[in-house]
Design a protein around this motif. Sequence first.
Motif, short mmCIF file in Angstrom:
data_model
loop_
_atom_site.label_atom_id
_atom_site.label_comp_id
_atom_site.label_asym_id
_atom_site.label_seq_id
_atom_site.Cartn_x
_atom_site.Cartn_y
_atom_site.Cartn_z
N ALA A 134 0.84 -1.20 0.00
CA ALA A 134 0.00 0.00 0.00
C ALA A 134 0.87 1.25 0.00
O ALA A 134 0.59 2.21 -0.74
N ARG A 135 1.95 1.25 0.80
CA ARG A 135 2.86 2.41 0.80
C ARG A 135 3.54 2.58 -0.55
O ARG A 135 3.71 3.70 -1.04
N LEU A 136 3.91 1.49 -1.17
CA LEU A 136 4.52 1.57 -2.50
C LEU A 136 3.55 2.17 -3.52
O LEU A 136 3.92 3.05 -4.29
N GLU A 137 2.31 1.70 -3.53
CA GLU A 137 1.32 2.22 -4.48
C GLU A 137 1.07 3.70 -4.26
O GLU A 137 0.95 4.47 -5.22
N ARG A 138 1.02 4.13 -2.99
CA ARG A 138 0.85 5.57 -2.69
C ARG A 138 2.04 6.36 -3.24
O ARG A 138 1.88 7.43 -3.82
N ALA A 139 3.25 5.85 -3.04
CA ALA A 139 4.44 6.55 -3.52
C ALA A 139 4.43 6.66 -5.05
O ALA A 139 4.79 7.70 -5.60
N ILE A 140 3.99 5.61 -5.73
CA ILE A 140 3.90 5.65 -7.20
C ILE A 140 2.88 6.68 -7.63
O ILE A 140 3.14 7.48 -8.54
N GLU A 141 1.71 6.69 -6.98
CA GLU A 141 0.68 7.67 -7.33
C GLU A 141 1.18 9.10 -7.13
O GLU A 141 0.93 9.98 -7.96
N GLU A 142 1.87 9.35 -6.02
CA GLU A 142 2.39 10.69 -5.74
C GLU A 142 3.40 11.12 -6.77
O GLU A 142 3.46 12.28 -7.15
N ARG A 143 4.21 10.20 -7.24
CA ARG A 143 5.22 10.53 -8.27
C ARG A 143 4.57 10.88 -9.60
O ARG A 143 5.13 11.60 -10.39
N GLN A 144 3.40 10.32 -9.85
CA GLN A 144 2.74 10.55 -11.12
C GLN A 144 1.92 11.83 -11.15
O GLN A 144 1.41 12.20 -12.20
N GLN A 145 1.78 12.48 -10.03
CA GLN A 145 0.99 13.72 -9.97
C GLN A 145 1.80 14.92 -10.35
O GLN A 145 2.94 15.04 -10.33
#
Length: 103
Positions: A92-103
């Motif tokens: 879940a932390r990894l997916e959040r980090a990926i989403e934040e990088r894509q914003q």
Amino acid sequence: MLAAFSVAPSGTARADGSVSDAVAAAVEVVRASRLAHHTDAMFTTLEGEWDEVFAVIKAATEAVAPFGSRISLIIKADIRPGYENELDNKMARLERAIEERQQ
């Protein structure tokens, strides 16, 4: 703790080199343990306390023994006291980090 492990026999009599029967025996041990786990094409990851995780790894290794004359065991552990449900929370932390990088 999380512990990812891979166990496989060598010296098998199978012409195709497959170790699927041996791996199935190991995964049956993991499933019977009722520890949180995830199995993919290369590793099984277990979550639990040190003694219970390593007891399952030992039993899974013993389940593979009849399938060959030698056993290969690889273990990687993440020991982080005070954290639970890390099998899911790390992803879940990894997916959040990926989403934040894509914003």
